[in-house]
Scaffold this motif. Structure first.
Motif, PDB file in Angstrom:
ATOM      1  N   ASP A   1      12.826 -21.639 -42.976  1.00  0.00           N
ATOM      2  CA  ASP A   1      13.051 -23.126 -43.056  1.00  0.00           C
ATOM      3  C   ASP A   1      13.682 -23.423 -44.337  1.00  0.00           C
ATOM      4  O   ASP A   1      13.102 -23.246 -45.355  1.00  0.00           O
ATOM      5  CB  ASP A   1      11.631 -24.016 -42.943  1.00  0.00           C
ATOM      6  CG  ASP A   1      12.104 -25.322 -42.571  1.00  0.00           C
ATOM      7  OD1 ASP A   1      12.187 -25.907 -41.551  1.00  0.00           O
ATOM      8  OD2 ASP A   1      11.927 -26.022 -43.655  1.00  0.00           O
ATOM      9  N   ALA A   2      15.051 -24.102 -44.219  1.00  0.00           N
ATOM     10  CA  ALA A   2      15.931 -24.411 -45.388  1.00  0.00           C
ATOM     11  C   ALA A   2      15.112 -25.115 -46.389  1.00  0.00           C
ATOM     12  O   ALA A   2      15.292 -25.078 -47.669  1.00  0.00           O
ATOM     13  CB  ALA A   2      17.060 -24.738 -45.164  1.00  0.00           C
TER      14      ALA A   2
ATOM     15  N   GLN B   1      15.774 -21.876 -37.195  1.00  0.00           N
ATOM     16  CA  GLN B   1      15.975 -21.398 -38.277  1.00  0.00           C
ATOM     17  C   GLN B   1      14.967 -20.139 -38.569  1.00  0.00           C
ATOM     18  O   GLN B   1      13.855 -20.337 -38.253  1.00  0.00           O
ATOM     19  CB  GLN B   1      15.682 -22.296 -39.547  1.00  0.00           C
ATOM     20  CG  GLN B   1      16.830 -23.189 -39.581  1.00  0.00           C
ATOM     21  CD  GLN B   1      16.705 -24.242 -40.573  1.00  0.00           C
ATOM     22  OE1 GLN B   1      15.572 -24.578 -41.009  1.00  0.00           O
ATOM     23  NE2 GLN B   1      17.849 -24.676 -41.585  1.00  0.00           N
TER      24      GLN B   1
ATOM     25  N   TYR C   1      20.340 -19.836 -34.560  1.00  0.00           N
ATOM     26  CA  TYR C   1      20.855 -21.257 -35.338  1.00  0.00           C
ATOM     27  C   TYR C   1      21.700 -21.946 -34.332  1.00  0.00           C
ATOM     28  O   TYR C   1      21.661 -23.195 -34.595  1.00  0.00           O
ATOM     29  CB  TYR C   1      21.630 -20.506 -36.674  1.00  0.00           C
ATOM     30  CG  TYR C   1      20.695 -20.327 -37.811  1.00  0.00           C
ATOM     31  CD1 TYR C   1      20.226 -19.024 -37.519  1.00  0.00           C
ATOM     32  CD2 TYR C   1      20.638 -20.951 -38.682  1.00  0.00           C
ATOM     33  CE1 TYR C   1      19.219 -18.443 -38.769  1.00  0.00           C
ATOM     34  CE2 TYR C   1      19.636 -20.643 -40.009  1.00  0.00           C
ATOM     35  CZ  TYR C   1      19.082 -19.432 -39.824  1.00  0.00           C
ATOM     36  OH  TYR C   1      18.127 -19.087 -40.630  1.00  0.00           O
TER      37      TYR C   1
END
Lengths: 324, 432
Positions: free
Chosen positions: B221-222, B218, B213
């Motif tokens: 993936d947000a 990531q 991060y």
């Protein structure tokens, strides 16, 4: 393993005064009734336990194995999808199944051979026999968590005693628990360390062999090796058979060794069916899928047990049977 | 043993086998039901938490405070050993005797995604709480699909323990929050030698994920919710982690640790002076303060292109099985107030999630801690905590990571190959 011996009919009371009262005739049957009552009384803890704690969940798990159930929300009926995925798709399951067979294939016969060998040794008349017997059984009593920690040390790649001994002979020992080739042998090794449990049964069996057999064999000039294979071994076959069945079941249910020592790693190289089942049910919340695994395992163990029983006719010798 | 003497009849064995064989089918444990009998007018609650005796003492002290505030509530504390917690709570819920309030952590969304936790947003807005202002970034940890399922309760950033004596001896500067990866590496190199390693390890997920991060990567993936472990950012970070072990040899490998003894990891190796820097959570402070083999202190974790630090903590959630969810939330609201979290720091149990408490003198100069420890690193690190990928399939993801990375951490495959493989495995697990 409790059996209710068929009691020989109660010897009739000696007639005292003339005719036998009808009451006396009824005695055997009242005896039998009493016996039956005791039978149900003594068996009831098991029956109640079985029906309440095993039969219900077992039947439920049959249904659940055909569902997708996360153990929280309502189960979804998916038909045979769980079984199809297990048999055709799930590589981790295939790997675990293969590992379990591998483990059983080596650990059961090796364990039985070692147990028999130890029993034969401990049956010899020698000094401090009782101490040796205790020592052999002792590993069986050590909690598996402690055993796993001990084996982590024994199997350490460079500092471990096992690889140090191997190094003396010029062998470069593997990194046991980290090596996908060697992690299964390491777990088999651990299981063999506890072979003493079966030894106790075999020793008890050896004690029960009539001494006359050996005396007769000695007069006939049979060597001690010959005596072992012609008298001791055949006489022990029922116990060996018992050990075999228990060994197969135990090997297919191996759990704690894997769970504590390796968690199935590296990359499922030591993953076995029951630890996989456990993590599917309680880590990944796939209760239906886990139920399907448990039924497949049940069928496999059942099949192997049936095979063992069928072949046992050829090599298990019961005293009560007459062989031609 | 009489019966076993050569008299094992076939039928007997079969009967015995039947009983044993069926044993494998059932793994169902019995969820204990000890709902306290209710006295008149009082409301009963069960709260499940994990941990050992120190945790029990801290939670009980907090519940005693809650009881003083709400005399009508009977709150029963159930403390469950860490390893059994998930299984026990799962069994309780499926058995219809679920807790009212439960402690949740990484696998919280295994519950929330299956509707086992109540969304708390209405209660939170009614009570006009501002979670982000009070708790900082960890407030985001307990959100799933834009709903909040737990209130942050304990939250300590990962910190860097360092061997102060050795640093001073070699004339090295103490680690700072502005250390780059290169600073970490060069200092570790200075400290390595004579069977001693500069840094404790990178294999544990909070550590390598911090690196990933920090590098802008990531794991999930947000925005899309899909796995993204084979991106260049993650690959580069992981390669650095691996190089510390096998290229620069400043971190003990798995094999090195196994040779140090059974169960020895970074924490034990640091305490015995075999590792000079070690990053982990709050919990070692208490035990290290009791020993005098090494002199030590704590510092913030290094940074990469960005600041990103893992955190260890938990939240309090209201379970779907609660009969009085509004009252259960009231208890949580009190437990997570400054007064309710006070015992956490007074008893030295953990880092309270409240930022105001982290900055309080009671936390920075605690009475239970002898000596001078730089507790300021916790409030300083809190703003840099990144939102970890607490997906519903967390446990499966962890297993896939362990499996796919087994060879990687033995130095047998590189980061690119490993993450490609891991990406494939995660794609089949994560249903976004």
């Amino acid at each position: 393993m409790t059996t209710l011996q068929q009691k020989t009919p109660v010897p009739a009371a000696e007639p005292k005064q003339g005719a036998i009262p009808p009451k006396l005739k009824a005695r055997p049957s009242s005896m039998r009734r009493k016996e039956a009552r005791f039978f149900w009384l003594f068996i009831s803890p098991w029956i109640i336990g079985f029906v309440v704690f095993l039969l219900g969940p077992m039947l439920a798990s049959v249904y659940l194995s055909f569902t997708d159930w996360d153990s929280f929300t309502d189960p979804n009926w998916v038909g045979v999808a769980n079984y199809v995925r297990l048999l055709t798709e799930d590589e981790v399951f295939h790997k675990s199944l293969w590992n379990t067979f591998y483990f059983a294939f080596f650990s059961v016969p090796l364990g039985m051979a070692i147990a028999l060998w130890l029993a034969a040794l401990l049956n010899k008349k020698m000094r401090a026999r009782k101490i040796f017997r205790t020592l052999v059984y002792l590993p069986h009593l050590v909690p598996i968590v402690a055993v796993a920690l001990i084996f982590q040390m024994i199997l350490a790649p460079d500092a471990g005693p096992l690889n140090r001994v191997l190094a003396v002979f010029g062998i470069d020992g593997p990194a046991w628990l980290f090596d996908s080739e060697w992690v299964k042998p390491a777990i088999i090794l651990l299981s063999l360390w506890q072979a003493g449990g079966a030894t106790v049964l075999l020793l008890a069996g050896m004690k029960g062999i009539p001494q006359e057999f050996y005396e007769a064999a000695e007069i006939d000039g049979a060597s001690s090796v010959r005596q072992f294979w012609s008298i001791t071994f055949p006489q022990l076959t029922p116990i060996i058979f018992f050990n075999l069945i228990m060994g197969i079941i135990g090997a297919f249910q191996v759990f704690a060794q894997v769970y504590i020592l390796t968690q199935g790693g590296p990359d499922n190289a030591s993953q076995m069916v029951v630890p996989l089942l456990f993590s599917e049910a309680f880590r990944n919340y796939h209760m239906g899928y886990a139920s399907a695994i448990s039924w497949l395992l049940f069928l496999i163990v059942m099949a192997l047990t049936v095979v063992a029983f069928v072949t046992s006719r050829k090599w298990v010798f019961y005293e009560t049977e007459v062989k031609n | 043993m009489k019966l076993l003497e050569t008299n094992v009849s076939r039928r007997n064995v079969l009967a015995g086998l039947g009983a044993t064989a069926v044993g494998i089918i059932t793994l169902t444990a019995c969820g204990g039901s000890n709902s306290a009998s209710s006295s008149s007018g009082a409301k009963d609650f069960v709260m499940t938490v994990w941990g050992g005796d120190p945790d029990k003492a801290a939670y009980q002290a907090r519940l005693d405070l809650a009881k003083a505030k709400y005399p009508d509530y009977n709150i029963t504390l159930q403390i469950i050993p860490n390893k059994d917690y998930a299984q026990k709570v799962q069994t309780m819920i499926s058995g219809g005797t679920g807790p009212d309030i439960m402690q949740v952590a990484e696998d919280a969304n295994a519950y929330s995604s299956k509707n086992q936790l109540l969304p708390l947003d209405d209660y939170i807005s009614k009570a006009s709480l501002d979670l982000s202002a009070t708790f900082g970034p960890v407030a985001e940890n307990w959100k799933y699909k834009d709903k909040t399922y737990a209130v942050p309760d304990r939250a300590g950033a990962m910190i860097l323990y360092y061997n102060k004596g050795e640093f001073e001896k070699k004339g090295l500067k103490a680690p700072t929050a502005d250390w780059t990866w290169d600073d970490l590496l060069s200092t570790a190199k200075e400290l390595t030698g004579d069977g001693v390693f500069g840094f404790g390890g990178t294999e544990w997920w909070p550590i390598w994920m911090s690196f990933a991060y920090q590098n802008g990567g990531q794991v999930i993936d947000a925005s899309s919710g899909k796995p993204s472990v084979n991106t260049p950012e993650v690959v580069e970070a992981l390669q650095f982690c691996q190089d510390l072990i096998f290229k620069h040899k400043v971190v003990p490998s798995k094999v090195d640790y196994a040779n140090m003894g059974a169960g020895v990891g970074g924490d034990a190796a640091f305490a015995s002076g075999k590792v000079m820097m070690n990053s982990t959570g709050f919990w070692n402070i208490g035990s290290l303060a009791k020993q005098d083999k090494i002199t030590w202190d704590v510092a913030p974790v290094w940074r990469g292109k960005e600041k990103a630090i893992s955190a260890f903590g938990s939240g309090l959630a209201v379970s779907r099985s609660s009969k009085n969810p509004a009252d259960a939330f009231k208890i949580i609201q009190f437990m997570t107030s400054a007064e309710g979290q006070q015992p956490i720091l007074q008893l030295g149990q953990d880092v309270p999630a409240r930022q105001d408490l982290q900055k309080s003198q009671d936390f920075l100069k605690p009475s239970w801690l002898k000596g001078d420890v730089n507790m300021q690193v916790f409030p300083d690190s809190t703003p840099s905590i990144f939102k970890p990928p607490f997906i519903p399939e967390w446990n499966e993801m962890q297993k896939a990571i362990t499996d796919a990375m087994a060879d990687f951490w033995l130095g047998k495959s590189d980061a690119k190959t490993t993450t490609d493989d891991l990406q494939k495995r995660l794609d089949s697990i994560v249903k976004a």
